[in-house]
Motif scaffolding. Structure first.
Motif, short mmCIF file in Angstrom:
data_model
loop_
_atom_site.label_atom_id
_atom_site.label_comp_id
_atom_site.label_asym_id
_atom_site.label_seq_id
_atom_site.Cartn_x
_atom_site.Cartn_y
_atom_site.Cartn_z
N THR B 6 0.85 -1.41 0.10
CA THR B 6 -0.12 0.07 -0.05
C THR B 6 0.95 1.26 -0.10
O THR B 6 2.01 1.37 0.67
CB THR B 6 -1.04 -0.03 1.12
OG1 THR B 6 -0.01 0.04 2.34
CG2 THR B 6 -1.79 -1.23 1.27
N TYR B 7 0.36 2.38 -0.61
CA TYR B 7 1.25 3.43 -0.43
C TYR B 7 0.25 4.81 -0.39
O TYR B 7 -0.65 4.92 -0.93
CB TYR B 7 2.33 3.60 -1.68
CG TYR B 7 1.45 3.35 -3.16
CD1 TYR B 7 1.89 2.09 -3.85
CD2 TYR B 7 0.74 4.49 -3.80
CE1 TYR B 7 1.24 2.17 -5.28
CE2 TYR B 7 0.14 4.23 -4.87
CZ TYR B 7 0.32 3.27 -5.68
OH TYR B 7 -0.29 2.97 -6.84
N ASP B 8 1.04 5.83 0.01
CA ASP B 8 0.75 7.29 0.11
C ASP B 8 1.55 8.02 -0.74
O ASP B 8 2.58 7.77 0.01
CB ASP B 8 0.38 7.60 1.57
CG ASP B 8 -1.15 7.58 1.87
OD1 ASP B 8 -2.00 6.87 1.01
OD2 ASP B 8 -1.40 7.97 3.29
N GLN B 52 11.17 -4.35 -3.00
CA GLN B 52 11.36 -3.27 -1.82
C GLN B 52 12.22 -2.25 -2.23
O GLN B 52 12.01 -0.93 -1.88
CB GLN B 52 11.73 -4.13 -0.62
CG GLN B 52 10.37 -4.60 0.33
CD GLN B 52 10.82 -5.12 1.61
OE1 GLN B 52 11.61 -6.20 1.57
NE2 GLN B 52 10.15 -4.78 2.70
N GLU B 56 11.49 1.71 -2.76
CA GLU B 56 11.98 2.74 -1.60
C GLU B 56 12.76 3.65 -2.50
O GLU B 56 12.92 4.82 -2.06
CB GLU B 56 13.04 1.81 -0.57
CG GLU B 56 12.26 1.05 0.36
CD GLU B 56 13.00 0.42 1.43
OE1 GLU B 56 12.79 -0.65 1.90
OE2 GLU B 56 14.21 0.88 1.68
N ILE B 59 10.35 6.72 -3.82
CA ILE B 59 9.60 7.60 -3.19
C ILE B 59 10.37 8.69 -2.70
O ILE B 59 11.63 8.40 -2.53
CB ILE B 59 8.78 6.88 -1.82
CG1 ILE B 59 9.55 6.26 -0.71
CG2 ILE B 59 8.00 5.79 -2.33
CD1 ILE B 59 9.10 5.89 0.40
N LYS B 61 10.87 10.03 0.93
CA LYS B 61 10.63 9.73 2.26
C LYS B 61 9.98 10.86 3.16
O LYS B 61 9.78 10.58 4.42
CB LYS B 61 11.76 9.13 2.83
CG LYS B 61 11.88 7.56 2.08
CD LYS B 61 13.30 7.01 2.58
CE LYS B 61 13.26 5.56 2.06
NZ LYS B 61 14.67 4.95 2.34
N LYS B 62 10.19 11.88 2.74
CA LYS B 62 9.59 13.14 3.43
C LYS B 62 8.17 13.30 3.47
O LYS B 62 7.47 13.85 4.29
CB LYS B 62 10.31 14.39 3.20
CG LYS B 62 11.84 14.53 3.21
CD LYS B 62 12.44 15.92 3.22
CE LYS B 62 12.32 16.34 1.84
NZ LYS B 62 12.94 15.55 0.83
N THR B 63 7.74 12.86 2.30
CA THR B 63 6.11 13.05 1.71
C THR B 63 5.28 11.76 1.73
O THR B 63 4.13 11.82 1.85
CB THR B 63 6.28 13.95 0.64
OG1 THR B 63 6.73 13.50 -0.40
CG2 THR B 63 6.69 15.13 0.80
N ASP B 64 6.25 10.73 1.29
CA ASP B 64 5.45 9.60 0.87
C ASP B 64 5.61 8.28 1.79
O ASP B 64 6.48 8.60 2.41
CB ASP B 64 5.88 9.32 -0.62
CG ASP B 64 6.14 10.26 -1.63
OD1 ASP B 64 5.04 11.13 -1.32
OD2 ASP B 64 6.81 10.08 -2.55
N SER B 65 4.82 7.39 1.65
CA SER B 65 5.11 6.28 2.54
C SER B 65 4.69 4.99 1.62
O SER B 65 3.68 4.94 0.98
CB SER B 65 4.28 6.20 3.67
OG SER B 65 3.00 6.00 3.64
N LEU B 66 5.18 3.93 2.14
CA LEU B 66 5.00 2.43 1.75
C LEU B 66 4.77 1.65 2.82
O LEU B 66 5.37 1.59 3.84
CB LEU B 66 6.31 1.92 1.00
CG LEU B 66 6.65 2.52 -0.26
CD1 LEU B 66 8.08 2.19 -0.53
CD2 LEU B 66 5.86 2.10 -1.40
N ARG B 67 3.83 0.72 2.80
CA ARG B 67 3.85 -0.37 3.56
C ARG B 67 3.63 -1.99 3.05
O ARG B 67 2.84 -1.72 1.83
CB ARG B 67 2.53 -0.21 4.21
CG ARG B 67 2.80 1.06 5.53
CD ARG B 67 1.32 1.32 6.23
NE ARG B 67 1.31 0.32 7.66
CZ ARG B 67 2.10 0.65 8.71
NH1 ARG B 67 2.82 1.65 8.80
NH2 ARG B 67 1.80 -0.46 9.69
N PHE B 68 4.22 -2.61 3.62
CA PHE B 68 4.48 -3.97 3.00
C PHE B 68 3.99 -4.99 4.06
O PHE B 68 4.35 -4.94 5.37
CB PHE B 68 6.03 -4.47 2.64
CG PHE B 68 6.60 -3.59 1.62
CD1 PHE B 68 6.38 -3.65 0.38
CD2 PHE B 68 7.35 -2.54 2.20
CE1 PHE B 68 7.20 -2.94 -0.30
CE2 PHE B 68 8.08 -1.66 1.36
CZ PHE B 68 7.88 -1.79 -0.11
N LEU B 96 -4.72 10.44 -6.21
CA LEU B 96 -5.05 9.95 -4.65
C LEU B 96 -5.71 10.91 -3.96
O LEU B 96 -5.25 11.98 -3.95
CB LEU B 96 -3.82 9.43 -3.86
CG LEU B 96 -3.51 7.97 -4.45
CD1 LEU B 96 -2.45 7.52 -3.46
CD2 LEU B 96 -4.46 6.98 -4.51
#
Lengths: 96, 96
Positions: B6-8, B52, B56, B59, B61-68, B96
């Motif tokens: 999932t990602y934002d 992964q 990584e 993205i 990393k200051k504004t986006d996120s990933l979840r595994f 989004l």
């Protein structure tokens, strides 16, 4: 158990945006928002069933979708996060 | 194993929208889009690590996120879907 809930809600009209807001609020009652449309909830079997029924009643099944992932009790090693950890304010309107 | 991704991604600027498009295309190379920002990928351990690292690197990393989420090999009973099953066209711009 850890239950992951993800949703897509059509927000092309105001009714859709209301559904989205109601669904997000319901999920927050049961768990933590980890991304914009991703929630993690620690539930027992009865709570899980109750939440499923409540959420299913909220969506428009023609345009929206819900997914539930049961990660069980030993979930900590199964989840990895990379990047920002946003905090979400439930008072804000949510646009997907 | 089934890996849920999932990602934002922050899409407030054109660079964010480009990141979002690149990430979605990369995920589709490895699996199936099941919701707007949710992908399911059947991977072995080496593929998982490679994906992964690739995501990584994409993205901010200051504004986006990933979840595994690793749902293991016996995942079929762990996943439930309710509502529409949208088909996503990777050629469309994703907001989004």
């Amino acid at each position: 158990m850890l239950v992951l809930i993800t949703y897509d809600v059509s927000t092309t009209d105001s009714e859709g945006r209301r559904r989205l807001s109601r669904i997000a609020k319901k999920c927050v009652d049961y768990g933590q928002r980890v991304q914009n449309s991703v929630f993690e909830c620690l539930l027992d079997a009865a709570q899980f069933k109750k939440l499923q029924l409540e959420l299913e009643a909220m969506i428009d099944k023609k345009t929206d979708s819900l997914r539930f992932y049961n990660l069980g009790d030993n979930y900590k090693s199964k989840v990895q996060h990379v990047g920002t950890k946003a905090s979400y304010d439930m008072g804000d309107p949510l646009i997907l």
